[in-house]
Design a protein around this motif. Structure first.
Motif: not given
Length: 198
Positions: A83, A112, A79, A104, A160
């Motif tokens: 990002l 992002r 993750l 997110l 997700s």
């Protein structure tokens, strides 16, 4: 890219006089449906409105996609790595953020880093080649482009939500035989594409 090739092949065989016009989703496609200007909307479940009938067309999972020469991404991605890298995203209409961004932020409080905003999902994979950027897209589309572009498709670093793609039509045309048949053609094309990919 995923749906229409199979649909158009079948229409050429079974209904060659049918005319198909594929329109870009604008900011308010529901108004065109309300006015009877279009026959169907194909859109993610969270954009479907309750005024008209709809049904699931297909479901898919999200994946991370990058150029095979991207040295910052290995066989998996965390993750934090996801990002920290620049993203290529598609935004359709001015007021519709990508669903992954919303998810997110709600789940992790992160956004992002968006480096490139494209106007179509089909252009996103091309914009990854030769860069260290990544994209989050649904697997069917990613796999279709991986066949012709040097792309790597990786699982999402965290669980997700699934993409649920819906088809919606006008309530006053719910029993129209031609539209019932066309919905069946669309659903059959999804099934055949999934069978051919496996």
């Amino acid at each position: 890219t995923i749906l229409m090739p199979g649909v158009l092949q079948r229409l050429e065989r079974e209904a060659p006089l049918v005319t198909v016009e594929i329109l870009a989703n604008d900011s308010e496609p529901w108004e065109a449906l309300n006015r009877g200007e279009i026959d169907f909307l194909v859109l993610p479940k969270n954009f479907v409105r309750g005024d008209h009938p709809s049904e699931v067309l297909f479901e898919d999972e999200f994946v991370c996609v990058c150029w095979t020469g991207n040295t910052r991404v290995g066989e998996t991605i965390s993750l934090e790595e996801c990002l920290s890298l620049g993203h290529v995203v598609a935004r359709i209409g001015e007021h519709r953020p990508p669903t992954v961004d919303s998810w997110l932020f709600e789940r992790f409080g992160h956004r992002r880093r968006v480096d490139v905003v494209a106007t179509t999902f089909g252009s996103v994979p091309h914009m990854l080649v030769g860069t260290k950027r990544i994209a989050i897209m649904h697997r069917r589309l990613a796999e279709a482009y991986r066949r012709s572009l040097p792309l790597k498709v990786l699982p999402m670093p965290v669980e997700s939500p699934r993409l649920v793609e819906m088809i919606q039509w006008h309530k006053y045309r719910d029993r129209d035989p031609a539209r019932i048949w066309m919905r069946a053609v669309l659903k059959d094309a999804v099934h055949e594409a999934a069978s051919g990919a496996s």
